[in-house]
Design a protein around this motif. Structure first.
Motif, mmCIF file in Angstrom:
data_model
loop_
_atom_site.group_PDB
_atom_site.id
_atom_site.type_symbol
_atom_site.label_atom_id
_atom_site.label_comp_id
_atom_site.label_asym_id
_atom_site.label_seq_id
_atom_site.Cartn_x
_atom_site.Cartn_y
_atom_site.Cartn_z
ATOM 1 N N PHE A 111 0.822 -1.209 0.000
ATOM 2 C CA PHE A 111 0.000 0.000 0.000
ATOM 3 C C PHE A 111 0.861 1.266 0.000
ATOM 4 C CE2 PHE A 111 -2.793 -3.318 1.492
ATOM 5 C CZ PHE A 111 -3.984 -3.031 0.829
ATOM 6 N N GLN A 112 2.134 1.106 0.351
ATOM 7 C CA GLN A 112 3.043 2.249 0.292
ATOM 8 C C GLN A 112 3.194 2.738 -1.143
ATOM 9 O OE1 GLN A 112 4.429 3.778 3.076
ATOM 10 N NE2 GLN A 112 4.923 5.356 1.558
ATOM 11 N N ALA A 113 3.102 1.822 -2.106
ATOM 12 C CA ALA A 113 3.229 2.203 -3.509
ATOM 13 C C ALA A 113 2.105 3.148 -3.918
ATOM 14 C CB ALA A 113 3.230 0.957 -4.388
ATOM 15 N N ALA A 114 0.875 2.875 -3.446
ATOM 16 C CA ALA A 114 -0.256 3.751 -3.764
ATOM 17 C C ALA A 114 -0.081 5.118 -3.120
ATOM 18 C CB ALA A 114 -1.560 3.110 -3.306
ATOM 19 N N LEU A 115 0.440 5.138 -1.891
ATOM 20 C CA LEU A 115 0.695 6.416 -1.211
ATOM 21 C C LEU A 115 1.764 7.212 -1.950
ATOM 22 C CD1 LEU A 115 0.693 5.277 2.538
ATOM 23 C CD2 LEU A 115 -1.099 6.558 1.362
ATOM 24 N N ASP A 116 2.848 6.534 -2.343
ATOM 25 C CA ASP A 116 3.942 7.222 -3.029
ATOM 26 C C ASP A 116 3.504 7.758 -4.391
ATOM 27 O OD1 ASP A 116 5.518 6.564 -0.879
ATOM 28 O OD2 ASP A 116 6.541 4.895 -1.878
ATOM 29 N N ALA A 117 2.640 7.011 -5.086
ATOM 30 C CA ALA A 117 2.213 7.418 -6.421
ATOM 31 C C ALA A 117 1.019 8.371 -6.390
ATOM 32 C CB ALA A 117 1.868 6.189 -7.251
ATOM 33 N N GLY A 118 0.348 8.464 -5.236
ATOM 34 C CA GLY A 118 -0.812 9.337 -5.134
ATOM 35 C C GLY A 118 -1.997 8.853 -5.953
ATOM 36 N N VAL A 119 -2.280 7.544 -5.891
ATOM 37 C CA VAL A 119 -3.382 6.974 -6.665
ATOM 38 C C VAL A 119 -4.377 6.286 -5.726
ATOM 39 C CG1 VAL A 119 -1.903 6.612 -8.677
ATOM 40 C CG2 VAL A 119 -2.227 4.747 -7.023
ATOM 41 N N PRO A 120 -5.613 6.084 -6.175
ATOM 42 C CA PRO A 120 -6.596 5.403 -5.332
ATOM 43 C C PRO A 120 -6.339 3.905 -5.231
ATOM 44 C CG PRO A 120 -7.546 5.914 -7.471
ATOM 45 C CD PRO A 120 -6.198 6.574 -7.432
ATOM 46 N N VAL A 121 -6.935 3.310 -4.211
ATOM 47 C CA VAL A 121 -6.892 1.862 -4.016
ATOM 48 C C VAL A 121 -8.309 1.337 -4.204
ATOM 49 C CG1 VAL A 121 -6.497 0.000 -2.366
ATOM 50 C CG2 VAL A 121 -4.926 1.948 -2.444
ATOM 51 N N GLN A 122 -8.455 0.327 -5.037
ATOM 52 C CA GLN A 122 -9.791 -0.238 -5.281
ATOM 53 C C GLN A 122 -9.847 -1.671 -4.780
ATOM 54 O OE1 GLN A 122 -11.829 0.835 -8.834
ATOM 55 N NE2 GLN A 122 -13.590 0.524 -7.501
ATOM 56 N N PRO A 123 -10.532 -1.919 -3.643
ATOM 57 C CA PRO A 123 -10.663 -3.282 -3.136
ATOM 58 C C PRO A 123 -11.693 -4.069 -3.952
ATOM 59 C CG PRO A 123 -10.881 -1.643 -1.369
ATOM 60 C CD PRO A 123 -11.022 -0.928 -2.680
ATOM 61 N N VAL A 124 -11.393 -5.347 -4.171
ATOM 62 C CA VAL A 124 -12.285 -6.248 -4.896
ATOM 63 C C VAL A 124 -12.510 -7.485 -4.024
ATOM 64 C CG1 VAL A 124 -12.622 -7.630 -6.983
ATOM 65 C CG2 VAL A 124 -11.425 -5.425 -7.121
ATOM 66 N N ARG A 125 -13.749 -7.876 -3.895
ATOM 67 C CA ARG A 125 -14.098 -9.041 -3.081
ATOM 68 C C ARG A 125 -14.381 -10.225 -3.997
ATOM 69 N NH1 ARG A 125 -18.947 -7.838 0.667
ATOM 70 N NH2 ARG A 125 -17.394 -6.367 1.462
ATOM 71 N N LEU A 126 -13.647 -11.309 -3.815
ATOM 72 C CA LEU A 126 -13.807 -12.514 -4.624
ATOM 73 C C LEU A 126 -14.424 -13.625 -3.788
ATOM 74 C CD1 LEU A 126 -10.322 -12.546 -6.405
ATOM 75 C CD2 LEU A 126 -12.475 -11.655 -7.316
ATOM 76 N N ARG A 127 -15.426 -14.274 -4.351
ATOM 77 C CA ARG A 127 -16.075 -15.392 -3.670
ATOM 78 C C ARG A 127 -16.412 -16.476 -4.682
ATOM 79 N NH1 ARG A 127 -20.679 -12.092 -0.358
ATOM 80 N NH2 ARG A 127 -20.829 -11.101 -2.403
ATOM 81 N N TYR A 128 -16.349 -17.723 -4.232
ATOM 82 C CA TYR A 128 -16.738 -18.853 -5.072
ATOM 83 C C TYR A 128 -17.846 -19.612 -4.358
ATOM 84 C CZ TYR A 128 -12.414 -17.822 -7.530
ATOM 85 O OH TYR A 128 -11.407 -17.181 -8.242
ATOM 86 N N ARG A 129 -18.904 -19.883 -5.114
ATOM 87 C CA ARG A 129 -20.062 -20.555 -4.544
ATOM 88 C C ARG A 129 -20.512 -21.699 -5.449
ATOM 89 N NH1 ARG A 129 -22.409 -17.620 -0.573
ATOM 90 N NH2 ARG A 129 -21.914 -15.403 -0.395
ATOM 91 N N VAL A 130 -21.328 -22.581 -4.850
ATOM 92 C CA VAL A 130 -22.064 -23.559 -5.635
ATOM 93 C C VAL A 130 -23.386 -22.911 -5.979
ATOM 94 C CG1 VAL A 130 -23.120 -25.837 -5.651
ATOM 95 C CG2 VAL A 130 -20.968 -25.476 -4.440
ATOM 96 N N SER A 131 -23.802 -23.033 -7.228
ATOM 97 C CA SER A 131 -25.043 -22.405 -7.660
ATOM 98 C C SER A 131 -26.189 -22.781 -6.730
ATOM 99 C CB SER A 131 -25.388 -22.847 -9.092
ATOM 100 O OG SER A 131 -26.556 -22.222 -9.539
ATOM 101 N N GLY A 132 -26.812 -21.745 -6.151
ATOM 102 C CA GLY A 132 -27.919 -21.963 -5.239
ATOM 103 C C GLY A 132 -27.510 -22.390 -3.852
ATOM 104 N N GLY A 133 -26.206 -22.383 -3.559
ATOM 105 C CA GLY A 133 -25.735 -22.827 -2.255
ATOM 106 C C GLY A 133 -24.734 -21.878 -1.634
ATOM 107 N N GLY A 134 -23.943 -22.402 -0.703
ATOM 108 C CA GLY A 134 -22.990 -21.583 0.030
ATOM 109 C C GLY A 134 -21.615 -21.578 -0.603
ATOM 110 N N ALA A 135 -20.649 -21.108 0.165
ATOM 111 C CA ALA A 135 -19.279 -20.983 -0.322
ATOM 112 C C ALA A 135 -18.708 -22.354 -0.688
ATOM 113 C CB ALA A 135 -18.416 -20.317 0.743
ATOM 114 N N SER A 136 -17.914 -22.374 -1.745
ATOM 115 C CA SER A 136 -17.264 -23.604 -2.192
ATOM 116 C C SER A 136 -15.756 -23.444 -2.103
ATOM 117 C CB SER A 136 -17.655 -23.924 -3.641
ATOM 118 O OG SER A 136 -16.899 -25.016 -4.146
ATOM 119 N N THR A 137 -15.089 -24.497 -1.626
ATOM 120 C CA THR A 137 -13.626 -24.478 -1.564
ATOM 121 C C THR A 137 -12.994 -25.198 -2.754
ATOM 122 O OG1 THR A 137 -13.542 -26.502 -0.231
ATOM 123 C CG2 THR A 137 -13.671 -24.404 0.962
#
Length: 313
Positions: A178-204
Motif C-alpha cells: 500500500f506504500q506504492a499507492a501512497l507514493d504514487a498518489g493513486v486510489p486503491v480499489q478493493p475487490v471481493r472474490l467469492r466462489y459458490r455452488v449455484s444456489g448454495g454456500g461458499a465452495s472451496t
C-alpha cells in the motif's frame, strides 16, 4: 523459507471439498481442452497485446474462467482510467483472470509462477511484476517498481494477503504494497472474490492452497458442477484519504473481506491472531510467523475480527 513469509493455515486435507465423479470425467476433459484453446488464443495475440482494446481483454479473461465451467457474476465498477491499485482476497488461480476482467492490469505475482506451464510464460509476457518472497531486501525495490507503474497510469493488481486461503476464511492484508499507492498518489480499489455452488454456500473447490498442485487444482475446478465466481468491485479508497499504509491496508481489508465466509474454516479456526510486527511501519516485514496456537478463549472469531475492522474509529 523466511520467517516473515506470509502463510495460511488452509490445507487440502482440512479445507478442500471433493468434486466430480467417474461420470464427470468426459465433461472435465472437454472443459480442460476449452481452457487450453482459450489460453492458446491469448498466447497467439501477445505480440499485439498492447493494441487490443481493454474491453476485448476483459472478455477474454471472463472466457478463460467460463471455459473451466465456472459462471461469472460481476458487480460494481472500477476506476476506468489512470493509475489504480487493485487489491483483492486470494483464493485460487482463477483470481488472476477474474481481476483482469475487472480492469486489465499489471499483476504482482510471486516469482514461482514463472515456472508454471503455459500460465507462467503468459503471466510474464503480460507485463507482470514479480516478487521474490524469500528475499526481504528485494521488497523495497518491488514497491518502488509498483509505484512507478502507477505513476505511469497503469492499473496494478495485488493480493495483499501474500498467500491463498480456502475462501471460508481470509488473511490479513500485508501493508507494504500500500506504500506504492501512497507514493504514487493513486486510489486503491478493493475487490471481493467469492466462489459458490449455484444456489448454495461458499465452495472451496477452486481453492489453490497449501501443497496442492496446480494440475490437481485445475482438475478439481473442471470436474465440479455449478461453480459460480462472484466478483464485487467496491468503492475506491481515494488518494490522500489515509496518512499511512497501515490504516490504508485496514480500510481496504475491511472492504474486501466477506462476512458470510467467516467462522466456517476448521483450519483457520485454530489459527492465532498475529498482530503486525512493530517494525512494520518502518519496514516491509509486516507480519511474523505464527506462534503456537493459543487457547480457544483467546482466539477471536473471524466474524469478531471483521466487526472490529469495520467498527467506526
Amino acid at each position: 523459507m523466511s520467517v516473515w513469509l506470509p502463510s495460511a493455515p488452509c490445507t487440502p486435507g482440512a479445507c478442500l471439498e471433493r468434486t466430480g465423479s467417474v461420470t464427470a470425467v468426459p465433461r472435465a476433459v472437454l472443459r480442460l481442452l476449452a481452457v487450453t484453446a482459450v489460453l492458446l488464443v491469448g498466447i497467439a495475440l501477445l505480440p499485439v497485446g498492447r493494441r487490443i482494446p481493454a474491453g476485448l481483454v476483459r472478455w477474454w479473461c471472463r472466457t478463460v474462467v467460463r471455459a473451466a465451467g465456472v459462471r461469472v457474476r460481476m458487480s460494481g465498477a472500477t476506476v476506468p482510467t489512470g493509475g489504480v491499485l487493485l487489491v483483492a482476497n486470494h483464493i485460487s488461480w482463477l483470481d488472476i483472470p477474474l481481476l483482469a476482467a475487472v480492469r486489465p492490469a499489471r499483476m504482482l505475482a510471486k516469482s514461482e509462477i514463472r515456472g508454471w506451464p503455459a500460465a507462467g510464460w503468459l503471466t510474464a509476457r503480460s507485463g507482470a511484476l514479480f516478487i521474490d518472497r524469500d528475499r526481504l531486501r528485494a521488497l523495497p525495490d518491488t514497491v518502488a517498481r509498483i509505484a512507478d507503474a502507477l505513476r505511469g497510469g497503469a492499473a496494478v493488481a495485488v493480493f495483499p494477503e501474500g498467500s491463498t486461503w480456502c475462501g471460508r476464511a481470509q488473511g490479513r492484508f500485508r501493508r507494504a504494497v500500500f506504500q506504492a499507492a501512497l507514493d504514487a498518489g493513486v486510489p486503491v480499489q478493493p475487490v471481493r472474490l467469492r466462489y459458490r455452488v449455484s444456489g448454495g454456500g461458499a465452495s472451496t473447490a477452486p481453492a489453490f492452497i497449501g501443497d496442492d498442485s496446480l494440475l490437481a487444482s485445475v482438475w478439481r475446478v473442471v470436474s465440479a458442477r455449478g461453480l459460480v465466481a462472484e466478483v464485487q468491485v467496491t468503492d475506491p479508497v481515494p488518494a490522500g484519504s489515509h496518512a499511512d499504509r497501515r490504516t490504508l491496508a485496514v480500510t481496504a481489508q475491511a472492504r474486501a473481506w466477506s462476512e458470510d465466509t467467516m467462522d466456517a474454516c476448521p483450519a483457520a479456526d485454530a489459527w492465532p491472531v498475529v498482530d503486525a510486527c512493530p517494525a512494520g511501519d518502518a519496514g516491509p516485514a509486516a507480519n511474523l510467523a505464527p506462534s503456537p496456537t493459543p487457547a480457544r478463549s483467546r482466539t477471536p472469531t473471524w466474524s469478531g475480527r471483521l466487526a472490529r475492522l469495520r467498527a467506526p474509529t
